[in-house]
Design a protein around this motif. Structure first.
Motif, PDB file in Angstrom:
ATOM      1  N   ASN A  76      38.210  30.935  52.635  1.00 12.48           N
ATOM      2  CA  ASN A  76      37.157  31.537  53.453  1.00 12.48           C
ATOM      3  C   ASN A  76      35.946  31.827  52.564  1.00 12.48           C
ATOM      4  O   ASN A  76      35.866  31.318  51.444  1.00 12.48           O
ATOM      5  CB  ASN A  76      37.679  32.787  54.176  1.00 12.48           C
ATOM      6  N   SER A  77      35.016  32.636  53.029  1.00  9.66           N
ATOM      7  CA  SER A  77      33.758  32.835  52.297  1.00  9.66           C
ATOM      8  C   SER A  77      33.809  33.976  51.286  1.00  9.66           C
ATOM      9  O   SER A  77      32.840  34.183  50.541  1.00  9.66           O
ATOM     10  CB  SER A  77      32.621  33.097  53.290  1.00  9.66           C
ATOM     11  N   LEU A  78      34.915  34.718  51.219  1.00 12.11           N
ATOM     12  CA  LEU A  78      34.987  35.902  50.359  1.00 12.11           C
ATOM     13  C   LEU A  78      35.512  35.563  48.970  1.00 12.11           C
ATOM     14  O   LEU A  78      36.441  34.760  48.817  1.00 12.11           O
ATOM     15  CB  LEU A  78      35.899  36.952  51.002  1.00 12.11           C
ATOM     16  N   LYS A  79      34.913  36.171  47.951  1.00 14.10           N
ATOM     17  CA  LYS A  79      35.415  36.089  46.585  1.00 14.10           C
ATOM     18  C   LYS A  79      35.642  37.497  46.056  1.00 14.10           C
ATOM     19  O   LYS A  79      34.908  38.422  46.386  1.00 14.10           O
ATOM     20  CB  LYS A  79      34.426  35.349  45.675  1.00 14.10           C
ATOM     21  N   CYS A  80      36.663  37.661  45.212  1.00  8.35           N
ATOM     22  CA  CYS A  80      36.987  38.976  44.658  1.00  8.35           C
ATOM     23  C   CYS A  80      37.319  38.847  43.178  1.00  8.35           C
ATOM     24  O   CYS A  80      37.774  37.793  42.722  1.00  8.35           O
ATOM     25  CB  CYS A  80      38.194  39.586  45.375  1.00  8.35           C
ATOM     26  N   TYR A  81      37.089  39.929  42.462  1.00  7.67           N
ATOM     27  CA  TYR A  81      37.467  39.958  41.054  1.00  7.67           C
ATOM     28  C   TYR A  81      38.985  40.046  40.922  1.00  7.67           C
ATOM     29  O   TYR A  81      39.674  40.616  41.781  1.00  7.67           O
ATOM     30  CB  TYR A  81      36.836  41.154  40.349  1.00  7.67           C
ATOM     31  N   THR A  82      39.497  39.465  39.844  1.00  4.35           N
ATOM     32  CA  THR A  82      40.906  39.564  39.522  1.00  4.35           C
ATOM     33  C   THR A  82      41.049  39.901  38.044  1.00  4.35           C
ATOM     34  O   THR A  82      40.087  39.765  37.277  1.00  4.35           O
ATOM     35  CB  THR A  82      41.652  38.258  39.864  1.00  4.35           C
ATOM     36  N   CYS A  83      42.222  40.343  37.631  1.00  2.00           N
ATOM     37  CA  CYS A  83      42.423  40.829  36.270  1.00  2.00           C
ATOM     38  C   CYS A  83      43.456  39.994  35.528  1.00  2.00           C
ATOM     39  O   CYS A  83      44.440  39.523  36.119  1.00  2.00           O
ATOM     40  CB  CYS A  83      42.896  42.287  36.276  1.00  2.00           C
ATOM     41  N   ASP A  84      43.242  39.835  34.234  1.00  2.00           N
ATOM     42  CA  ASP A  84      44.249  39.232  33.377  1.00  2.00           C
ATOM     43  C   ASP A  84      45.403  40.220  33.238  1.00  2.00           C
ATOM     44  O   ASP A  84      45.194  41.404  32.983  1.00  2.00           O
ATOM     45  CB  ASP A  84      43.654  38.914  32.004  1.00  2.00           C
ATOM     46  N   LEU A  85      46.613  39.727  33.403  1.00  2.00           N
ATOM     47  CA  LEU A  85      47.789  40.600  33.435  1.00  2.00           C
ATOM     48  C   LEU A  85      47.958  41.421  32.160  1.00  2.00           C
ATOM     49  O   LEU A  85      48.285  42.600  32.198  1.00  2.00           O
ATOM     50  CB  LEU A  85      49.041  39.761  33.685  1.00  2.00           C
ATOM     51  N   PHE A  86      47.731  40.791  30.992  1.00  2.00           N
ATOM     52  CA  PHE A  86      48.057  41.450  29.733  1.00  2.00           C
ATOM     53  C   PHE A  86      46.860  42.137  29.071  1.00  2.00           C
ATOM     54  O   PHE A  86      47.032  43.103  28.329  1.00  2.00           O
ATOM     55  CB  PHE A  86      48.682  40.439  28.765  1.00  2.00           C
ATOM     56  N   THR A  87      45.622  41.662  29.341  1.00  2.00           N
ATOM     57  CA  THR A  87      44.453  42.261  28.699  1.00  2.00           C
ATOM     58  C   THR A  87      43.727  43.242  29.610  1.00  2.00           C
ATOM     59  O   THR A  87      42.866  43.984  29.152  1.00  2.00           O
ATOM     60  CB  THR A  87      43.468  41.171  28.257  1.00  2.00           C
ATOM     61  N   SER A  88      44.020  43.229  30.914  1.00  2.00           N
ATOM     62  CA  SER A  88      43.325  44.046  31.911  1.00  2.00           C
ATOM     63  C   SER A  88      41.838  43.725  31.976  1.00  2.00           C
ATOM     64  O   SER A  88      41.030  44.553  32.394  1.00  2.00           O
ATOM     65  CB  SER A  88      43.528  45.548  31.625  1.00  2.00           C
ATOM     66  N   ASN A  89      41.460  42.514  31.551  1.00  2.00           N
ATOM     67  CA  ASN A  89      40.091  42.039  31.702  1.00  2.00           C
ATOM     68  C   ASN A  89      39.903  41.585  33.144  1.00  2.00           C
ATOM     69  O   ASN A  89      40.619  40.707  33.624  1.00  2.00           O
ATOM     70  CB  ASN A  89      39.834  40.880  30.726  1.00  2.00           C
ATOM     71  N   CYS A  90      38.917  42.168  33.829  1.00  2.00           N
ATOM     72  CA  CYS A  90      38.747  41.913  35.262  1.00  2.00           C
ATOM     73  C   CYS A  90      37.408  41.249  35.560  1.00  2.00           C
ATOM     74  O   CYS A  90      36.736  41.578  36.543  1.00  2.00           O
ATOM     75  CB  CYS A  90      38.880  43.217  36.045  1.00  2.00           C
ATOM     76  N   ASN A  91      37.001  40.299  34.731  1.00  2.00           N
ATOM     77  CA  ASN A  91      35.703  39.653  34.884  1.00  2.00           C
ATOM     78  C   ASN A  91      35.762  38.310  35.599  1.00  2.00           C
ATOM     79  O   ASN A  91      34.714  37.737  35.915  1.00  2.00           O
ATOM     80  CB  ASN A  91      35.049  39.453  33.508  1.00  2.00           C
ATOM     81  N   SER A  92      36.936  37.771  35.852  1.00  2.00           N
ATOM     82  CA  SER A  92      37.026  36.496  36.547  1.00  2.00           C
ATOM     83  C   SER A  92      37.204  36.739  38.044  1.00  2.00           C
ATOM     84  O   SER A  92      37.593  37.825  38.485  1.00  2.00           O
ATOM     85  CB  SER A  92      38.188  35.667  35.999  1.00  2.00           C
ATOM     86  N   SER A  93      36.910  35.712  38.845  1.00  2.00           N
ATOM     87  CA  SER A  93      36.989  35.868  40.291  1.00  2.00           C
ATOM     88  C   SER A  93      37.909  34.813  40.892  1.00  2.00           C
ATOM     89  O   SER A  93      38.200  33.781  40.283  1.00  2.00           O
ATOM     90  CB  SER A  93      35.599  35.755  40.924  1.00  2.00           C
ATOM     91  N   ILE A  94      38.392  35.086  42.103  1.00  2.00           N
ATOM     92  CA  ILE A  94      39.216  34.138  42.840  1.00  2.00           C
ATOM     93  C   ILE A  94      38.653  33.971  44.244  1.00  2.00           C
ATOM     94  O   ILE A  94      37.943  34.847  44.746  1.00  2.00           O
ATOM     95  CB  ILE A  94      40.693  34.597  42.924  1.00  2.00           C
ATOM     96  N   GLN A  95      38.960  32.836  44.843  1.00  2.00           N
ATOM     97  CA  GLN A  95      38.532  32.545  46.209  1.00  2.00           C
ATOM     98  C   GLN A  95      39.576  33.067  47.197  1.00  2.00           C
ATOM     99  O   GLN A  95      40.761  32.776  47.062  1.00  2.00           O
ATOM    100  CB  GLN A  95      38.380  31.035  46.386  1.00  2.00           C
TER     101      GLN A  95
END
Length: 233
Positions: A114-133
């Motif tokens: 769909n048209s929404l994108k959200c941030y997601t986090c790396d499991l081990f580093t807790s870096n939440c700068n990447s996004s998923i569709q």
């Protein structure tokens, strides 16, 4: 004494006679069920779950009594969530007559983007700068902190509105050794950003692959459908 015992027995029988009765799984694949009186639940639920955790795919059938937080309305509904390293799709049907959840719900099929994108986090580093569709009914961005006996990690991603509602009602707080806190949802793309003053989530030493997989599976199922008290470990 006999009178007291008789009255006690009559009270016990009458207290369960009016209770809703639902089919409940007695094995992991739910090939066998038994009728079980509900305690305070007001609905029966039958659900089919399709989940994928770090490449590990599984399907699950579930039947049981359901609280109003999980079945706020009768009829079919779809729960969906994706936190990057794990995703799950649940087809469910809620009803309120005795043993009405006998039918098998079909296993969910893949959803389209769909048209929404959200941030997601790396499991081990807790870096939440990447996004998923986001896909299908996932119309909200979700964020939560999942805690097991030995580790804590962030779970950011996409979710359906009813999943967010169940989480905010506290329905996802009691599966063994897993706890979800700070659950919140929002409805615009990339709205689940980590605040700049948020400190990193403390974690223990990185678990082994098998340990991580077990904990993630518990956490994801916990986050998606707190009623489903089962593990895949």
């Amino acid at each position: 004494m006999k009178l007291i015992l008789s009255l006690t027995l009559l009270w016990a029988l009458s207290s369960t006679a009016g209770a809703l009765q639902c089919q409940t799984c007695i094995n992991q694949n739910c090939s066998s069920t038994v009728p079980q009186p509900c305690s305070s639940e007001t609905a029966c639920i039958a659900a089919s779950i399709q989940a994928n955790v770090s490449g590990f795919s599984t399907q699950q059938i579930f039947k049981a009594c359901a609280p109003s937080s999980l079945c706020p309305a009768l009829g079919p509904q779809t729960f969906s969530g994706n936190v990057g390293f794990a995703n799950a799709l649940v087809y469910a049907n809620c009803c309120n007559t005795d043993n009405c959840n006998m039918n098998i719900i079909p296993i969910p099929v893949a959803q389209t983007n769909n048209s929404l994108k959200c941030y997601t986090c790396d499991l081990f580093t807790s870096n939440c700068n990447s996004s998923i569709q986001c896909k299908g009914v996932e119309n909200s961005c979700i964020q939560a902190t999942l805690t097991t006996l030995s580790s804590t990690f962030l779970a950011f991603g996409c979710a359906s509105t009813n999943l967010c509602a169940a989480a905010s009602l506290g329905n996802l707080t009691s599966i063994e050794s897993v706890n979800a806190t700070g659950v919140s949802c929002c409805g615009t793309s990339l709205c689940n950003t980590v605040k700049t003053n948020t400190t990193s989530v403390p974690t223990t030493a990185a678990p082994t692959t098998s340990e991580a997989g077990c904990r993630i599976r518990l956490g994801m199922i916990h986050l998606l459908l707190g009623l489903l008290v089962f593990t895949l470990c």
